[in-house]
Design an enzyme around this catalytic site. Structure first.
Site, mmCIF file in Angstrom:
data_model
loop_
_atom_site.group_PDB
_atom_site.id
_atom_site.type_symbol
_atom_site.label_atom_id
_atom_site.label_comp_id
_atom_site.label_asym_id
_atom_site.label_seq_id
_atom_site.Cartn_x
_atom_site.Cartn_y
_atom_site.Cartn_z
ATOM 1 N N PRO A 96 0.824 -1.208 0.000
ATOM 2 C CA PRO A 96 0.000 0.000 0.000
ATOM 3 C C PRO A 96 0.863 1.265 0.000
ATOM 4 O O PRO A 96 1.913 1.300 0.645
ATOM 5 C CB PRO A 96 -0.819 -0.099 1.291
ATOM 6 C CG PRO A 96 -0.467 -1.384 1.934
ATOM 7 C CD PRO A 96 0.610 -2.057 1.172
ATOM 8 N N VAL A 97 0.405 2.258 -0.741
ATOM 9 C CA VAL A 97 1.172 3.507 -0.887
ATOM 10 C C VAL A 97 0.993 4.371 0.370
ATOM 11 O O VAL A 97 -0.071 4.374 0.985
ATOM 12 C CB VAL A 97 0.660 4.278 -2.135
ATOM 13 C CG1 VAL A 97 1.348 5.623 -2.288
ATOM 14 C CG2 VAL A 97 0.875 3.442 -3.387
ATOM 15 N N SER A 103 6.692 1.367 0.288
ATOM 16 C CA SER A 103 6.305 1.202 -1.117
ATOM 17 C C SER A 103 7.202 2.016 -2.056
ATOM 18 O O SER A 103 7.637 1.506 -3.092
ATOM 19 C CB SER A 103 4.822 1.518 -1.288
ATOM 20 O OG SER A 103 4.617 2.710 -1.942
ATOM 21 N N ASP A 147 14.669 2.777 4.846
ATOM 22 C CA ASP A 147 13.785 2.041 3.937
ATOM 23 C C ASP A 147 14.578 1.418 2.787
ATOM 24 O O ASP A 147 14.479 0.220 2.522
ATOM 25 C CB ASP A 147 12.713 2.973 3.346
ATOM 26 C CG ASP A 147 11.583 3.240 4.312
ATOM 27 O OD1 ASP A 147 11.795 3.050 5.520
ATOM 28 O OD2 ASP A 147 10.502 3.650 3.868
HETATM 29 O O1 PMV Z 1 8.602 5.201 5.059
HETATM 30 P P1 PMV Z 1 8.079 5.118 6.425
HETATM 31 O O2 PMV Z 1 6.738 5.762 6.582
HETATM 32 O O3 PMV Z 1 8.176 3.746 6.989
HETATM 33 O O4 PMV Z 1 8.961 6.037 7.389
HETATM 34 C C1 PMV Z 1 10.298 5.930 7.507
HETATM 35 C C2 PMV Z 1 10.706 6.172 8.885
HETATM 36 C C3 PMV Z 1 11.009 7.582 9.340
HETATM 37 O O5 PMV Z 1 11.921 7.425 10.409
HETATM 38 C C4 PMV Z 1 9.752 8.265 9.831
HETATM 39 C C5 PMV Z 1 11.642 8.439 8.257
HETATM 40 C C6 PMV Z 1 13.029 8.002 7.863
HETATM 41 O O6 PMV Z 1 13.457 8.443 6.797
HETATM 42 O O7 PMV Z 1 13.699 7.268 8.598
#
Ligand code: PMV
Length: 308
Positions: A96-97, A103, A147
């Protein structure tokens, strides 16, 4: 034709504080994936088909800072392809976006791998990771890089911004039920509001981030020992600090509460917050019942994943 897939991910501990140099733990979620397929057939130039986001366009019709256009063009410039051959970049995703499951990074990694292979010069993991990080900057503003790292290497990571990738040992496999609020919440916005809080009172928030850092460190030890009770308590403690950072939401809190009432060892939001997903730590046998409990409390969908 060339195809590549990349998994989704969940952050187990440390989101947001990781942007400020503290560690975080994340694992791939292989039940969810993004796939990029490159074919020679194209209606015109470099054609992009992304049915999940209703996109069907020639790359030249997109602004250069569009995340998909930017990733594709970054491959051409990294490989020195001055006259890219006509092709279609077909992107499909079950992730999911804008919900904290990676994603954007998964789509970038899949495109980087499939397109570089299509051009006969497959990129190394290090290159993919670096280039996906550049694309994350468009999605996130000031991403930590967690990520793209967990998704590129597809293994559990103990992540500290700017440091070499470290994986961790899982003493006893554990089960996570992911509950989706169904509310799309761009990470960029929640990262920005934490930044505003931090700018207004750095000493206070640095202390909160330190506390998160300790939780992450203890969580890593608990995972290595296979101590799920300790791990659950640490999840609850991390959620409380995320609430303080104002990145939870009534819908996330409702799912977290429902998970705890239904016997989760611990529960917290996962990712950027304000919507998106939460995670509940459960005994494997309880996963189906937990998924049902989360659905009754309003979860749009649930995913069960085993960390081993
Ligand atoms: O992409 P997400 O929503 O899982 O967020 C990443 C995690 C954060 O710590 C909020 C941002 C980051 O770049 O580490």
């Amino acid at each position: 034709m060339n195809t590549a897939s990349a998994p989704g991910k969940v952050i187990l501990f440390g989101e947001h504080a990781v942007v400020y140099g503290r560690p975080a733990l994340a694992v791939p979620v292989t039940q969810l994936k993004a796939t990029a397929t490159i074919t020679k057939k194209s209606p015109r130039g470099i054609w992009i088909e992304a049915p999940n986001i209703n996109l069907s366009k020639d790359i030249s019709q997109l602004p250069p800072d569009h995340p998909l256009a930017a990733v594709i063009n970054s491959v051409f410039s990294a490989l020195g392809t001055s006259h890219p051959p006509a092709c279609t970049v077909y992107i499909q995703s079950t992730i999911p976006v804008a919900s904290g499951l990676g994603s954007g990074a998964a789509v970038s990694v899949a495109i980087l791998r499939a397109l570089s292979a299509f051009l006969g010069q497959p990129l190394s993991d290090e290159q993919v990771n670096e280039m996906a990080f550049e694309a994350e900057k468009i999605h996130h503003g000031i991403p930590s890089g967690i990520d793209n790292t967990v998704i590129t290497y597809c293994k559990p990571v103990y992540f500290i911004k700017g440091r070499p990738v470290k994986t961790f040992h899982v003493g006893a496999p554990f089960t996570i039920v992911i509950g989706d609020t169904g509310i799309s919440a761009p990470t960029k916005a929640s990262v920005r509001s934490v930044r505003k809080l931090w700018e207004a009172d750095k000493p206070r928030w640095e202390k909160v981030f330190d506390r998160v850092g300790e939780i992450v460190w203890n969580a890593r030890q608990a995972i290595e020992r296979g101590d799920l009770v300790d791990l659950g308590n640490l999840m609850n403690a991390n959620h409380a600090l995320l609430q303080r950072m104002t990145v939870s939401s009534p819908e996330l809190d409702r799912l977290v509460e429902a998970a705890r009432k239904s016997g989760a060892l611990g529960a917290k939001l996962s990712g950027g917050g304000r919507g998106g997903n939460m995670i509940a730590l459960v005994i494997k046998e309880n996963a189906p019942a937990m998924a049902e409990a989360l659905k009754s409390a309003g979860a749009r969908r649930t995913t069960v994943t085993q960390v081993e």
